[in-house]
Design an enzyme around this catalytic site. Structure first.
Site, PDB file in Angstrom:
ATOM      1  N   ASP A   1       0.959  -1.255   0.098  1.00 40.75           N
ATOM      2  CA  ASP A   1      -0.019   0.074  -0.077  1.00 40.75           C
ATOM      3  C   ASP A   1       0.900   1.276  -0.007  1.00 40.75           C
ATOM      4  OD1 ASP A   1      -2.517   1.706   0.530  1.00 40.75           O
ATOM      5  OD2 ASP A   1      -1.606   1.801   2.340  1.00 40.75           O
TER       6      ASP A   1
ATOM      7  N   ASP B   1      -0.219   5.030   0.946  1.00 38.42           N
ATOM      8  CA  ASP B   1      -0.219   6.203   1.924  1.00 38.42           C
ATOM      9  C   ASP B   1      -0.517   5.485   3.546  1.00 38.42           C
ATOM     10  OD1 ASP B   1      -1.694   9.030   0.583  1.00 38.42           O
ATOM     11  OD2 ASP B   1      -1.904   6.945  -0.617  1.00 38.42           O
TER      12      ASP B   1
ATOM     13  N   ASP C   1      -1.692  -0.966   6.059  1.00 33.29           N
ATOM     14  CA  ASP C   1      -1.811  -0.158   7.166  1.00 33.29           C
ATOM     15  C   ASP C   1      -3.413  -0.136   7.693  1.00 33.29           C
ATOM     16  OD1 ASP C   1      -2.336   3.340   6.901  1.00 33.29           O
ATOM     17  OD2 ASP C   1      -2.525   1.814   5.191  1.00 33.29           O
TER      18      ASP C   1
END
Length: 223
Positions: free
Chosen positions: A7, A9, A169
């Site tokens: 991922d 961001d 995240d």
């Protein structure tokens, strides 16, 4: 080839400062001032533009889905204009990417950021060429947590989608990996880090130096 897909961001880079600045530019246009706070609202920022607009309008007692829809393109334009003013890569992230590539893994990115913005950011940070694939929110007709973007990121990185691992995240990343039937590693150094253990990923990552070892344990070595 086994692959490791990241991922963007909140995983590879802390982009929250520039995202919040773009949202606040919208709120100023609405006459509301700077509604979001760079420290308090990091987690909201990493949920995307529409989420930031919604939270800010709710906080101001002005929530309206039509306003969110109208200002979302404005937010994207403001973000593109100042995409890397505050953004930083997390410590050790690119060293871990280099180590994984040296060990023979394919490496790519699967993000819910629009592809053009993700590409712009990675180019600006000087790391786009370090990743063999980039799948954004609008690259395919579906986005995470649908598993297909993750699978396509693995394919474009030269790998087998069944032999990949997602580093993320959020619950979106955990659910994407689960839907694809592959392991996930969730980072604990982002704004929602304390919540990651409850999502029961295959592993938690406190520092990037530990990632190559986790990858080898969870999906095996490429050599």
């Amino acid at each position: 080839m086994r692959t490791v897909i990241f991922d963007l961001d909140g995983t590879l880079a802390d982009t929250s400062g520039d995202l919040i600045a773009a949202a606040n530019a919208c709120f100023r246009q609405m006459g509301l001032g700077d509604v979001l706070d760079a420290a308090r609202d990091q987690g909201t920022a990493l949920r995307g533009g529409r989420r930031m607009l919604s939270v800010g309008l709710e906080r101001a007692g002005r929530y309206d889905v039509e306003v969110v829809d109208r200002y979302y393109p404005v937010l994207l334009e403001a973000y593109a204009d100042q995409i890397d003013r505050h953004t930083v890569l997390y410590p050790g992230a690119m060293a871990a990417v280099a180590a994984l590539k040296q060990a023979g893994y394919g490496v790519g990115i699967c993000t819910n950021k629009p592809e053009a913005l993700a590409d712009q950011l990675l180019q600006s940070l000087g790391v786009r060429d370090d990743f063999a694939s980039l799948i954004g929110a609008d690259t395919l007709s579906v986005r995470k947590p649908d598993p297909e973007p993750l699978r396509e990121a693995a394919r474009r990185a030269g790998g087998d989608p069944a032999r990949t691992l997602l580093v993320g995240d959020s619950d979106t990343d955990r659910n994407t990996a689960r839907a694809a039937g592959v392991p996930s590693v969730l980072v604990t150094f982002g704004p929602a880090g304390d919540d990651m253990a409850a999502l029961a990923p295959e592993a938690l990552l406190e520092r990037y130096e530990d990632l190559p070892g986790l990858v080898a344990r969870l999906i095996g070595a490429n050599r």
